[in-house]
Design a protein around this motif. Sequence first.
Motif, PDB file in Angstrom:
ATOM      1  N   ILE A   1       0.832  -1.206   0.000  1.00 56.40           N
ATOM      2  CA  ILE A   1       0.000   0.000   0.000  1.00 56.40           C
ATOM      3  C   ILE A   1       0.863   1.251   0.000  1.00 56.40           C
ATOM      4  O   ILE A   1       0.693   2.156  -0.822  1.00 56.40           O
ATOM      5  CB  ILE A   1      -0.953  -0.007   1.211  1.00 56.40           C
ATOM      6  N   ILE A   2       1.817   1.323   0.938  1.00 53.87           N
ATOM      7  CA  ILE A   2       2.646   2.517   1.050  1.00 53.87           C
ATOM      8  C   ILE A   2       3.506   2.690  -0.199  1.00 53.87           C
ATOM      9  O   ILE A   2       3.619   3.794  -0.746  1.00 53.87           O
ATOM     10  CB  ILE A   2       3.524   2.451   2.314  1.00 53.87           C
ATOM     11  N   PHE A   3       4.092   1.608  -0.668  1.00 55.20           N
ATOM     12  CA  PHE A   3       4.966   1.711  -1.828  1.00 55.20           C
ATOM     13  C   PHE A   3       4.186   2.102  -3.075  1.00 55.20           C
ATOM     14  O   PHE A   3       4.599   2.979  -3.839  1.00 55.20           O
ATOM     15  CB  PHE A   3       5.691   0.389  -2.050  1.00 55.20           C
ATOM     16  N   ASN A   4       3.048   1.468  -3.325  1.00 57.97           N
ATOM     17  CA  ASN A   4       2.272   1.778  -4.525  1.00 57.97           C
ATOM     18  C   ASN A   4       1.705   3.192  -4.492  1.00 57.97           C
ATOM     19  O   ASN A   4       1.632   3.869  -5.521  1.00 57.97           O
ATOM     20  CB  ASN A   4       1.143   0.760  -4.702  1.00 57.97           C
TER      21      ASN A   4
ATOM     22  N   GLN B   1      -0.237  10.742  -9.917  1.00 62.88           N
ATOM     23  CA  GLN B   1      -1.018  11.080  -8.723  1.00 62.88           C
ATOM     24  C   GLN B   1      -0.111  11.227  -7.504  1.00 62.88           C
ATOM     25  O   GLN B   1       0.637  10.311  -7.168  1.00 62.88           O
ATOM     26  CB  GLN B   1      -2.074  10.001  -8.460  1.00 62.88           C
ATOM     27  N   GLU B   2      -0.196  12.385  -6.840  1.00 62.40           N
ATOM     28  CA  GLU B   2       0.576  12.596  -5.616  1.00 62.40           C
ATOM     29  C   GLU B   2      -0.080  11.855  -4.449  1.00 62.40           C
ATOM     30  O   GLU B   2      -1.306  11.839  -4.332  1.00 62.40           O
ATOM     31  CB  GLU B   2       0.662  14.091  -5.289  1.00 62.40           C
ATOM     32  N   PRO B   3       0.721  11.260  -3.582  1.00 62.14           N
ATOM     33  CA  PRO B   3       0.142  10.541  -2.438  1.00 62.14           C
ATOM     34  C   PRO B   3      -0.494  11.495  -1.436  1.00 62.14           C
ATOM     35  O   PRO B   3      -0.012  12.615  -1.230  1.00 62.14           O
ATOM     36  CB  PRO B   3       1.348   9.828  -1.821  1.00 62.14           C
ATOM     37  N   GLN B   4      -1.584  11.059  -0.842  1.00 63.40           N
ATOM     38  CA  GLN B   4      -2.259  11.807   0.206  1.00 63.40           C
ATOM     39  C   GLN B   4      -2.126  11.029   1.513  1.00 63.40           C
ATOM     40  O   GLN B   4      -2.370   9.818   1.552  1.00 63.40           O
ATOM     41  CB  GLN B   4      -3.736  12.028  -0.126  1.00 63.40           C
ATOM     42  N   LEU B   5      -1.736  11.726   2.577  1.00 67.63           N
ATOM     43  CA  LEU B   5      -1.514  11.080   3.864  1.00 67.63           C
ATOM     44  C   LEU B   5      -2.746  10.336   4.344  1.00 67.63           C
ATOM     45  O   LEU B   5      -2.670   9.192   4.786  1.00 67.63           O
ATOM     46  CB  LEU B   5      -1.087  12.137   4.888  1.00 67.63           C
ATOM     47  N   ARG B   6      -3.899  10.973   4.250  1.00 63.46           N
ATOM     48  CA  ARG B   6      -5.135  10.357   4.752  1.00 63.46           C
ATOM     49  C   ARG B   6      -5.525   9.125   3.940  1.00 63.46           C
ATOM     50  O   ARG B   6      -6.092   8.177   4.481  1.00 63.46           O
ATOM     51  CB  ARG B   6      -6.271  11.383   4.745  1.00 63.46           C
ATOM     52  N   ASP B   7      -5.219   9.131   2.640  1.00 61.66           N
ATOM     53  CA  ASP B   7      -5.510   7.957   1.818  1.00 61.66           C
ATOM     54  C   ASP B   7      -4.677   6.765   2.275  1.00 61.66           C
ATOM     55  O   ASP B   7      -5.178   5.637   2.384  1.00 61.66           O
ATOM     56  CB  ASP B   7      -5.222   8.248   0.342  1.00 61.66           C
ATOM     57  N   ILE B   8      -3.386   7.006   2.519  1.00 58.13           N
ATOM     58  CA  ILE B   8      -2.509   5.929   2.971  1.00 58.13           C
ATOM     59  C   ILE B   8      -2.987   5.393   4.315  1.00 58.13           C
ATOM     60  O   ILE B   8      -3.101   4.181   4.523  1.00 58.13           O
ATOM     61  CB  ILE B   8      -1.051   6.423   3.078  1.00 58.13           C
ATOM     62  N   GLN B   9      -3.271   6.300   5.238  1.00 56.37           N
ATOM     63  CA  GLN B   9      -3.711   5.906   6.572  1.00 56.37           C
ATOM     64  C   GLN B   9      -5.019   5.120   6.523  1.00 56.37           C
ATOM     65  O   GLN B   9      -5.180   4.096   7.187  1.00 56.37           O
ATOM     66  CB  GLN B   9      -3.871   7.148   7.444  1.00 56.37           C
ATOM     67  N   SER B  10      -5.956   5.601   5.693  1.00 56.96           N
ATOM     68  CA  SER B  10      -7.250   4.937   5.560  1.00 56.96           C
ATOM     69  C   SER B  10      -7.101   3.545   4.951  1.00 56.96           C
ATOM     70  O   SER B  10      -7.735   2.581   5.403  1.00 56.96           O
ATOM     71  CB  SER B  10      -8.187   5.794   4.705  1.00 56.96           C
ATOM     72  N   ASP B  11      -6.257   3.428   3.929  1.00 58.37           N
ATOM     73  CA  ASP B  11      -6.062   2.129   3.279  1.00 58.37           C
ATOM     74  C   ASP B  11      -5.412   1.122   4.228  1.00 58.37           C
ATOM     75  O   ASP B  11      -5.742  -0.071   4.209  1.00 58.37           O
ATOM     76  CB  ASP B  11      -5.216   2.290   2.024  1.00 58.37           C
TER      77      ASP B  11
ATOM     78  N   PRO C   1      -5.021   3.363  14.174  1.00 58.41           N
ATOM     79  CA  PRO C   1      -4.466   3.770  12.881  1.00 58.41           C
ATOM     80  C   PRO C   1      -2.966   4.011  13.009  1.00 58.41           C
ATOM     81  O   PRO C   1      -2.484   4.475  14.043  1.00 58.41           O
ATOM     82  CB  PRO C   1      -5.214   5.076  12.568  1.00 58.41           C
ATOM     83  N   VAL C   2      -2.222   3.683  11.965  1.00 59.77           N
ATOM     84  CA  VAL C   2      -0.796   4.012  11.933  1.00 59.77           C
ATOM     85  C   VAL C   2      -0.674   5.534  11.971  1.00 59.77           C
ATOM     86  O   VAL C   2      -1.374   6.245  11.255  1.00 59.77           O
ATOM     87  CB  VAL C   2      -0.122   3.445  10.672  1.00 59.77           C
ATOM     88  N   SER C   3       0.179   6.057  12.827  1.00 60.50           N
ATOM     89  CA  SER C   3       0.246   7.492  13.061  1.00 60.50           C
ATOM     90  C   SER C   3       0.764   8.248  11.849  1.00 60.50           C
ATOM     91  O   SER C   3       1.502   7.702  11.015  1.00 60.50           O
ATOM     92  CB  SER C   3       1.141   7.805  14.267  1.00 60.50           C
ATOM     93  N   ASP C   4       0.383   9.526  11.750  1.00 62.12           N
ATOM     94  CA  ASP C   4       0.886  10.399  10.680  1.00 62.12           C
ATOM     95  C   ASP C   4       2.403  10.426  10.672  1.00 62.12           C
ATOM     96  O   ASP C   4       3.048  10.345   9.620  1.00 62.12           O
ATOM     97  CB  ASP C   4       0.356  11.830  10.874  1.00 62.12           C
ATOM     98  N   GLN C   5       2.982  10.566  11.863  1.00 61.33           N
ATOM     99  CA  GLN C   5       4.437  10.670  11.985  1.00 61.33           C
ATOM    100  C   GLN C   5       5.121   9.413  11.459  1.00 61.33           C
ATOM    101  O   GLN C   5       6.141   9.491  10.761  1.00 61.33           O
ATOM    102  CB  GLN C   5       4.816  10.914  13.438  1.00 61.33           C
ATOM    103  N   ASP C   6       4.565   8.243  11.771  1.00 69.16           N
ATOM    104  CA  ASP C   6       5.151   6.991  11.296  1.00 69.16           C
ATOM    105  C   ASP C   6       5.057   6.884   9.780  1.00 69.16           C
ATOM    106  O   ASP C   6       6.025   6.480   9.116  1.00 69.16           O
ATOM    107  CB  ASP C   6       4.450   5.794  11.946  1.00 69.16           C
TER     108      ASP C   6
END
Length: 299
Positions: A119-122, A129-139, A157-162
Amino acid sequence: MNFDSKKMTISITQQVDEMPKDLPQSDFGFDIEYKQEKGSAKRVFGATYRFIEACEECSQALVGSIGISIDPVIVLEDVEAGSIKTRFKIFYKTEGEEVIKSGDFWRIVCTYIIEGYKIIFNKTNQIDQEPQLRDIQSDLYQLSKEVEIENIGILNPVSDQDIIGIVEKFESIKDFLITGDKAEFLLSEEISVQIIQEIRVNIEKLQKEATRETLSHSDTSMILIVKKPDYLGDSQWVFRHGRKAILAKIEDKNWLKDFQERRKHVRPGDALKCKVRIENSYGYNNEMLYSKYFGTSIF
């Protein structure tokens, strides 16, 4: 020394007191086909090392979100010239609970980690498409439910900082690659995704998305050791303060002009006494995300 018939395999295993032999293992890997006789040799191993660091940090963040700690151990087995392919396996050090020792537990956790990598790598390796923090966290959170990770731990949820830290680590792999190198994330035996050097994630955008409040501390006096000056423009300098490396933008225009026009001479290792403005940014859970430094006056 001839490496033609050799192959390098690196395995990540978790230190264990008693490891059941029938537990499933997670397989993934990193393959770098490097341009021979070009660039520094250390870039090949540097890129591999950064990949390992990124995977370790990602594993710790994902498993930490359900309250489990891991301690990776790296084992080097072989080397192959022309291409260095590394394969990894994940185990865990655990104590106590029978459910933790079960094959079902390991299968769920391993799936969660490997799919989390994907998920994070893709999300950060797309051209259009630029990655969005909330999209990564939600996925990632949705993934934890799909693999039923909530049945074996307290799900957060995995933290924003992580997430930002993991993305930075994966991005740093590209810093080692030169034109002609080809690096791939081996997601399984059948699936691999090429790391596209031209795609650079805007970390500042992710940081801004995570930021709730920024507090500024002005005119702090500091003596900074120059590690890397900015000779060409008005971007950030690299300094050392004690054992800490910091990036700082010089805002003293008069001093900067004198430096760039060679009326002031500063080299790596020199010390600068500065007035520094520090901006600390905090997330929505009130954790400090990052700091920015600005040299407002140079003496």
